[in-house]
Design a protein around this motif. Structure first.
Motif, PDB file in Angstrom:
ATOM      1  N   LEU A 175       0.842  -1.202   0.000  1.00 34.64           N
ATOM      2  CA  LEU A 175       0.000   0.000   0.000  1.00 34.64           C
ATOM      3  C   LEU A 175       0.876   1.251   0.000  1.00 34.64           C
ATOM      4  N   THR A 176       0.313   2.340  -0.499  1.00 34.58           N
ATOM      5  CA  THR A 176       1.026   3.617  -0.487  1.00 34.58           C
ATOM      6  C   THR A 176       0.091   4.705   0.020  1.00 34.58           C
ATOM      7  N   GLY A 177       0.672   5.826   0.369  1.00 37.12           N
ATOM      8  CA  GLY A 177      -0.097   7.017   0.743  1.00 37.12           C
ATOM      9  C   GLY A 177      -1.032   6.793   1.920  1.00 37.12           C
ATOM     10  N   LYS A 178      -2.242   7.286   1.774  1.00 31.49           N
ATOM     11  CA  LYS A 178      -3.222   7.237   2.865  1.00 31.49           C
ATOM     12  C   LYS A 178      -3.629   5.811   3.222  1.00 31.49           C
ATOM     13  N   ARG A 238      -4.125   1.525  12.046  1.00 33.74           N
ATOM     14  CA  ARG A 238      -5.135   0.573  12.529  1.00 33.74           C
ATOM     15  C   ARG A 238      -4.501  -0.374  13.549  1.00 33.74           C
ATOM     16  N   VAL A 239      -3.208  -0.582  13.426  1.00 36.71           N
ATOM     17  CA  VAL A 239      -2.488  -1.429  14.371  1.00 36.71           C
ATOM     18  C   VAL A 239      -2.072  -0.615  15.595  1.00 36.71           C
ATOM     19  N   VAL A 240      -1.494   0.553  15.361  1.00 37.10           N
ATOM     20  CA  VAL A 240      -1.044   1.437  16.441  1.00 37.10           C
ATOM     21  C   VAL A 240      -1.406   2.868  16.066  1.00 37.10           C
ATOM     22  N   PRO A 241      -2.168   3.565  16.919  1.00 36.03           N
ATOM     23  CA  PRO A 241      -2.506   4.965  16.617  1.00 36.03           C
ATOM     24  C   PRO A 241      -1.244   5.823  16.440  1.00 36.03           C
ATOM     25  N   LEU A 242      -1.363   6.858  15.609  1.00 37.06           N
ATOM     26  CA  LEU A 242      -0.223   7.700  15.243  1.00 37.06           C
ATOM     27  C   LEU A 242       0.533   8.235  16.458  1.00 37.06           C
TER      28      LEU A 242
END
Length: 140
Positions: A46-49, A57-61
């Motif tokens: 995957l790229t970008g957003k 989805r795994v770890v919040p920013l």
């Protein structure tokens, strides 16, 4: 060593870990380095957003920025993601083809992509079932 376990460890970039399921389990229980999550997400193609959405989805920013190691539940999600990727690569024997499979909605997964389904353990099992049936020549 189970071939999938070795491939999962390779996707996660784990070095110095016993090359079997017990070594992988110990690494997950200790907490994977956050680089393992970055490697798994990059391998998903995957790229970008879309890439950022999978990562967060795994770890919040905010949490991801603060940590060098993942908590056990985040490590389990990361290992599950790598396991699904490894299985797709085993089926397709080609990374771009595996990435296309991972990012394409599938009827057997209620129209969700394998990566979306892998967000839960039950969803990952459904992906594994689809891939294993394809490996053994059964209808999918």
């Amino acid at each position: 060593m189970n071939m999938r376990t070795g491939r999962v460890q390779e996707i996660l970039g784990l070095k110095g870990v016993t090359r079997d399921a017990s070594g992988l389990a110990a690494a997950v229980e200790k907490g994977l380095p956050r680089s393992a999550l970055l490697r798994a997400v990059a391998r998903a193609g995957l790229t970008g957003k879309a890439r950022d959405a999978l990562l967060y989805r795994v770890v919040p920013l905010a949490t991801f920025k603060r940590r060098t190691r993942l908590k056990i539940h985040e490590s389990e999600k990361t290992e599950r993601l790598a396991r699904v990727i490894a299985l797709a690569e085993l089926l397709w024997e080609d990374q771009p083809a595996a990435q296309q499979f991972l990012n394409t909605p599938h009827a057997e997964l209620a129209g969700r992509t394998p990566l979306e389904s892998a967000g839960s353990e039950l969803g990952a099992r459904a992906v594994e079932d689809v891939v294993m049936r394809a490996l053994y020549g059964l209808p999918v």
